[in-house]
Design a protein around this motif. Sequence first.
Motif: not given
Length: 90
Positions: A61-81
């Motif tokens: 988890v990189l940051s916590l989202p405020d809303r369910r936004g578009p996929a491009t925005e959603a991907r900024t909240h996590y890093e795939e390990l």
Amino acid sequence: MRIDRFLHCIRLLKSRTLAQSLVEEGHVRIDGKRITKTAEEVRVGSVIAFPLHDRIRILRVLSLPDRRGPATEARTHYEELGVDEPKPAT
């Protein structure tokens, strides 16, 4: 943020109900600890592991989202390990 809401907001599951059932069945781990309560908290830096489409997804988890936004925005909240691929049947 609740784990079910987080998985839904980052667009990995289509609904919170699907996220809740995945957690309640005991398939989700946060920082290596199996969880069964949907109210379990996710924090920045947490590592989440869960099965999705015959694979084990591992996310940080990189940051916590405020809303369910578009996929491009959603991907900024996590890093795939990593993604554990299924073993081929022999």
